[in-house]
Design an enzyme around this catalytic site. Structure first.
Site, PDB file in Angstrom:
ATOM      1  N   ARG A 137     -63.420  -4.912  42.761  1.00 50.13           N
ATOM      2  CA  ARG A 137     -64.805  -4.433  42.852  1.00 50.13           C
ATOM      3  C   ARG A 137     -65.375  -4.497  44.265  1.00 50.13           C
ATOM      4  NH1 ARG A 137     -67.711  -7.593  38.409  1.00 50.13           N
ATOM      5  NH2 ARG A 137     -66.335  -9.173  39.281  1.00 50.13           N
ATOM      6  N   ASN A 166     -66.173  -4.229  35.666  1.00 46.07           N
ATOM      7  CA  ASN A 166     -64.907  -4.554  34.996  1.00 46.07           C
ATOM      8  C   ASN A 166     -65.026  -4.286  33.518  1.00 46.07           C
ATOM      9  OD1 ASN A 166     -63.006  -5.429  36.776  1.00 46.07           O
ATOM     10  ND2 ASN A 166     -63.621  -7.582  36.705  1.00 46.07           N
TER      11      ASN A 166
END
Ligand SMILES: [Zn+2]
Ligand SMILES: [Zn+2]
Length: 808
Positions: free
Chosen positions: A21, A39
């Site tokens: 990320r 996620n």
């Protein structure tokens, strides 16, 4: 200002715990993208908003520059119409969705950790368990998910304050790194049954190896047996002790430089050899190679090589005790033949103490065994032979939107099993040969562990059809509904799944032996297959496999049986057998009698046995001390012949250029005559025989021709090559015929025989020339180690169908 677009991007693969990320967020900043990243368990979901060319640039950036340890399996991009406006780019915290996490395989030590380990000023100087977020054990130490220290075998080692500080600081390389530890708080190495621990233990092990001894060393996924690979006496001793006369040993090289001294390594091979998965690569030995002693891989033009991947392995090569170590070490799985690799001291003491001079162990427990992966190369791409450490349990994904949970037990030999969850299929690490009950026990245990890890409760279990297999017993005792899949069909299904193909294919499934639907032994099959089932449209011409179990190792028995079958005359067969020195008169007579009375004799279409038989017939290998030895030797002889011919024709071309005319040499077949595959296809009519509803490859006439040439004193290498080429021609001819009848233009090549790269190449090229689309394996073994994936996909499709029928 150009118009803004919005895209939903889903990235599948190893995208958890690898800093995915933050990387995406950085790329967004670079490209001026607004939106967010989150996620979602099995994938990372990104919303990207911006001008079209910027969004495209951003997507390409994610694809081309993911975090280093990420493994992207697939990226899906969807258009979002009338999206909300984003004003910035956010990282959204998310909760884990049950059972949807990708478990990371073990990762080889990274460059940064390596540097620290050899830096005398670093607090982890010479620490045998150094690791960081980028590297270290994963699957092999995991108890359950989510992945944090409490649920790994590192829970026994509380972090010291210094390690805890790094673990909690986002700026360090050890932020959230579960196995983090140091010389203060980490596990320790020691010698089993001796006093030495830590430094002394490592020095003792090094000294033992340097002096020609054998040492068992516990690594990431189990023990290895290790000795100096340049010391012929040491390697021979290990062969004697392990009762392994010929099967090649894998070696571990000190570094890339050492590998380059001994082996040919392409750029792509270098990338994989030194990558974060560090499999054993089968590399061509250099002609001038001198370091490795002959016993490492006797009579083999290749050698299996890997680089150190566990810190302790690096320390064996390099330490500060002044002992001079060799550049290559034999590193073979620490087990007795057939048993699983030893993973704890108890197993090592019971099985390995007789094989070695000392045992270097450590107190970090291994939860799941992982043997080294073994990889060959085909057309400059990986061609997996054993998929285990570093790769398992990375899933394969298919596009069919299945729903459900299945377990596929896999094959009897080279077992690995596979768990399917919806459209994701997780093959297990290598388990081993289930003829050994210790391996059966390991299978049961590993199935349980993997089910826990993936949080799966299978609804159905899939296995082979063989009535006596231990794998079938393990499947049946689970108390779940059982579906059974024919062995060679499972091979084709696995090849289809690896290539994400759900359509009909002409499956060429060539391997040793498998139980056929008609109760005979199959092994050289052409199966018109889809996910609903298969039709056996072709096979090798059936022959009598005489001699029971022994015939699978003793190719001369197959040769005698083939010769007897072709001549149909005892006296004549005896003469030929004697001339070829296949066996004694008495042995031949026993074979003939067994054939006459059908004792210990089965009808077989095994391609593997055919290779063994031809190998014996050509005087290349009468019998095998390990599976595939005779057919491998046949392949090597054929390849050597081809090499020489290519070399000769190259010279010829050069001379033609030099002299301006063709120097005629009737003995040297020019490349065109010798290697052309097209011309052979034209006269395909004598290659096939129609037998009712099935085409038979005319292997009998091929073997007859080879036999005659051999008796006339032809070069066995040339005949070995001829056998490969003709067999490929016959396969191609059969596929062409089947295409005429079925309209199917896709062929799939699977089965252990396609580990033979010469046959693979010839068949692949001939099929391509005939306009086929050819599916081949790449990261899943073509051998029995790969069939669990096929079984799992079948079970999933079966599950779906049974649900459909119920709802109707
Ligand atoms: Zn590291
Ligand atoms: Zn520490």
């Amino acid at each position: 200002m150009s118009e803004e677009i919005t895209r939903q991007i889903r990235v599948y693969g190893i995208v958890q715990g690898v800093g995915f990320r933050p990387t995406v967020s950085r790329h967004a900043a670079t490209w001026g993208i607004h939106g967010n990243v989150c996620n979602k368990g099995p994938y990372v979901e990104i919303y990207a908003q911006g001008p079209e060319e910027k969004v495209e640039g951003f997507i390409a950036e994610i694809q081309n520059n993911p975090p280093r340890r990420a493994a992207i399996l697939k990226i899906n991009v969807e258009k979002i119409e009338n999206s909300r406006r984003y004003t910035q780019f956010d990282i959204i915290e998310s909760e884990k969705t049950k059972g949807e996490i990708f478990v990371s395989p073990d990762i080889a030590i990274c460059e940064e950790c390596k540097e620290e380990m050899f830096d005398p000023k670093n607090r982890r100087y010479l620490h045998p368990f150094i690791n960081c977020t980028c590297c270290g054990p994963r699957l092999t130490i995991l108890d359950s998910l989510p992945y944090d220290r409490e649920r790994t075998s590192m829970k026994e080692f509380p972090m010291c304050p210094d390690c805890a500080k790094e673990y909690n600081a986002p700026a360090t390389r050890r932020y959230d790194a579960q196995p983090v530890c140091c010389n203060e708080c980490g596990p320790e190495v020691y010698l089993i049954g001796r006093e030495e621990r830590g430094r002394e233990a490592i020095t003792y092990a090094r000294k033992t190896i340097a002096e020609g001894g054998i040492v068992a060393i516990k690594g990431i996924g189990g023990f290895h047996l290790c000795c100096d690979a340049s010391n012929e006496t040491a390697v021979r001793k290990l062969r004697q002790l392990k009762r392994r006369p010929m099967k090649p040993f894998a070696v571990m090289a000190k570094n890339l430089e050492a590998v380059r001294k001994e082996c040919e390594v392409s750029a792509e091979q270098t990338r994989i050899l030194d990558g974060h998965q560090k499999p054993i690569l089968l590399l061509d030995k250099k002609k001038e190679a001198k370091i490795l002693c002959p016993s490492v891989a006797p009579g083999n033009p290749k050698v299996g090589v890997m680089l150190p991947y566990a810190p302790v392995q690096l320390l064996i090569f390099r330490y500060d005790d002044g002992i001079k170590m060799p550049e290559f070490l034999v590193m073979t799985s620490g087990n007795t033949s057939g048993a699983p690799i030893c993973r704890d001291d108890r197993e090592a003491e019971a099985e390995l103490s007789g094989f070695c001079d000392c045992m270097l162990s450590h107190d970090r427990k291994i939860r799941i065994r992982a043997d080294d992966s073994v990889m060959d190369f085909y057309e400059n791409k990986p061609y997996m032979i054993r998929r285990s450490r570093g790769y398992a349990p990375l899933p394969f994904m298919v596009s069919t939107p299945y729903r459900g949970q299945v377990l596929a037990i896999g094959g009897e030999l080279k077992n690995s099993f596979c768990i399917g969850v919806d459209n994701r299929f997780y093959p297990s690490p290598y388990v081993g040969d289930l003829e050994d009950l210790r391996t059966v026990k390991a299978l049961r245990e590993t199935v349980g562990r993997m089910e826990t890890l993936l949080e799966v409760e299978p609804e159905i279990v899939c296995c082979d059809m063989h009535p006596k297999y231990n794998s079938v017993m393990v499947a049946e005792e689970l108390g779940l509904p059982v579906v059974k899949v024919q062995h060679h069909y499972a091979h084709i299904l696995s090849c289809m799944a690896e290539n994400d193909c759900a359509e009909q294919v002409i499956g060429v499934s060539f391997d040793g032996t498998g139980y056929g639907t008609d109760g005979t032994i199959w092994g050289g099959e052409i199966l018109l297959s889809d996910l609903d089932g298969f039709t056996r449209v072709g096979s090798v011409m059936p022959f009598l496999q005489v001699g029971g179990d022994a015939s699978s190792k003793e190719g001369w028995r197959i040769a005698v049986s083939l010769i007897y079958g072709m001549t149909g005359d005892r006296k004549k067969a005896a003469e030929i057998t004697e001339k070829l020195e296949l066996c004694t008169k008495q042995e031949a007579n026993v074979q003939f009698t067994m054939a006459d009375r059908k004792i210990n004799a089965v009808i077989s279409t095994s391609a593997g046995r055919l290779f063994d038989g031809v190998s014996a017939m050509l005087g290349i290998r009468r019998k095998s001390t390990f599976e595939g030895e005779a057919s491998m030797a046949l392949e090597f002889a054929a390849e050597e012949y081809r090499e020489t011919m290519l070399e000769k024709s190259k010279q010829q071309i050069q001379e033609t250029e030099k002299y301006g005319y063709d120097k005629e040499d009737t003995d040297t077949l020019s490349r065109n005559e010798n290697l052309s595959e097209t011309e052979e296809i034209k006269r395909m009519d004598d290659k096939l025989i129609s037998a009712g509803d099935r085409l038979l490859l005319n292997t009998e006439s091929l073997i007859k021709e080879i036999l005659n040439c051999q008796l006339n004193g032809e070069d066995p290498g040339k005949l070995a090559y001829f056998f490969h080429r003709e067999l490929a021609c016959q396969i191609t001819a059969a596929c062409v015929k089947i295409r005429e009848l079925s309209g199917c233009n896709k062929a799939a090549l699977s089965g252990g025989v396609f580990q033979n790269r010469l046959l693979l190449e010839l068949t692949d090229h001939m099929l391509l020339e005939q306009g086929f689309e050819v599916l081949k394996h790449q990261l899943l073994p073509p051998n029995d180690g790969g069939i669990a994936l096929g079984q799992a996909v079948y079970a999933m499709a079966y599950l779906e169908k049974s649900i459909e029928t119920k709802t109707i």
